[in-house]
Design a protein around this motif. Sequence first.
Motif, PDB file in Angstrom:
ATOM      1  N   ASN A 147       0.821  -1.207   0.000  1.00  0.00           N
ATOM      2  CA  ASN A 147       0.000   0.000   0.000  1.00  0.00           C
ATOM      3  C   ASN A 147       0.860   1.265   0.000  1.00  0.00           C
ATOM      4  O   ASN A 147       0.534   2.249  -0.673  1.00  0.00           O
ATOM      5  N   TYR A 204      -5.753   0.576   5.797  1.00  0.00           N
ATOM      6  CA  TYR A 204      -5.479   1.667   4.875  1.00  0.00           C
ATOM      7  C   TYR A 204      -4.542   2.761   5.401  1.00  0.00           C
ATOM      8  O   TYR A 204      -4.247   3.703   4.667  1.00  0.00           O
ATOM      9  N   ARG A 264      -2.811  10.062  -4.957  1.00  0.00           N
ATOM     10  CA  ARG A 264      -4.142  10.065  -4.349  1.00  0.00           C
ATOM     11  C   ARG A 264      -5.261   9.831  -5.361  1.00  0.00           C
ATOM     12  O   ARG A 264      -6.190   9.066  -5.121  1.00  0.00           O
ATOM     13  N   LEU A 271      -5.704   6.224  -6.348  1.00  0.00           N
ATOM     14  CA  LEU A 271      -6.280   5.419  -5.272  1.00  0.00           C
ATOM     15  C   LEU A 271      -7.787   5.599  -5.187  1.00  0.00           C
ATOM     16  O   LEU A 271      -8.535   4.638  -5.005  1.00  0.00           O
ATOM     17  N   ALA A 329       0.672   4.032  -3.050  1.00  0.00           N
ATOM     18  CA  ALA A 329       0.357   5.446  -2.853  1.00  0.00           C
ATOM     19  C   ALA A 329       1.516   6.335  -3.312  1.00  0.00           C
ATOM     20  O   ALA A 329       1.303   7.379  -3.945  1.00  0.00           O
ATOM     21  N   LEU A 342      -1.566   4.058   3.282  1.00  0.00           N
ATOM     22  CA  LEU A 342      -1.750   4.904   2.100  1.00  0.00           C
ATOM     23  C   LEU A 342      -1.327   6.353   2.353  1.00  0.00           C
ATOM     24  O   LEU A 342      -0.511   6.891   1.601  1.00  0.00           O
TER      25      LEU A 342
END
Length: 225
Positions: free
Chosen positions: A75, A128, A84, A87, A79, A131
């Motif tokens: 992850n 998450y 962004r 994603l 990223a 990220l």
Amino acid sequence: MGEILGSIIGGIVEIVGTLGYVGIFLMMFLESSFFPFPSEVVMIPAGYLVYTGEMNAIIAVLCGILGSLAGALFNYYLALKFGRDFLIRYGKYFFFTESTMQKMEDFFTKHGPISTFIGRLITVVRQYISLPAGLAKMNLAKFCLYTSLGAGIWVIILTIIGYYAGVLFDTGISVDSIIHAFTSRTPSPQELELKGLVKQAGLYTLGFVIICVGGYILYWKAKRK
């Protein structure tokens, strides 16, 4: 959606579960990366298999931690490389929304790099939190350290719960019923009791971590003065 996700999870567990320690690594990789895979259906069964003598506790825990770190690094680099917008655009295919992204960014901004440690102990956040760390280009060594520490605490707790479930229920519980407890909307009384243990452990652990983080912040403020 919950039943569909439960069926998907059940299928993955059935396929990967035959791989033993490698299966633990792969499932914890999924849990820590792009797929909302509950760590409870991996490490609690592993703990139960430790109780039955079919697994070694140390190897199972190490595989769980390494899988979590590998998923978090996936992850992080996703990223870092794509940004962004990428994603958010493709996250919808993996149960990930712009709202989720915003919450993760707010959490990271509020708590700083140590949020990668705290976040490993909070449901949904743990999947998450890597990220925003990748988007912020967080120092990789710190990221790996904090992620491994947070993941290690949670993996050990779940493994202990699985072992305790074996002691508590003995032959009245199985790997299938443990998985059913966290993927079904109609768990049995025993499965509800098991879920209660996990919830209680999570709350106690989070409280302990908050105290530790508060102490850490006070220490550094005092040191700067």
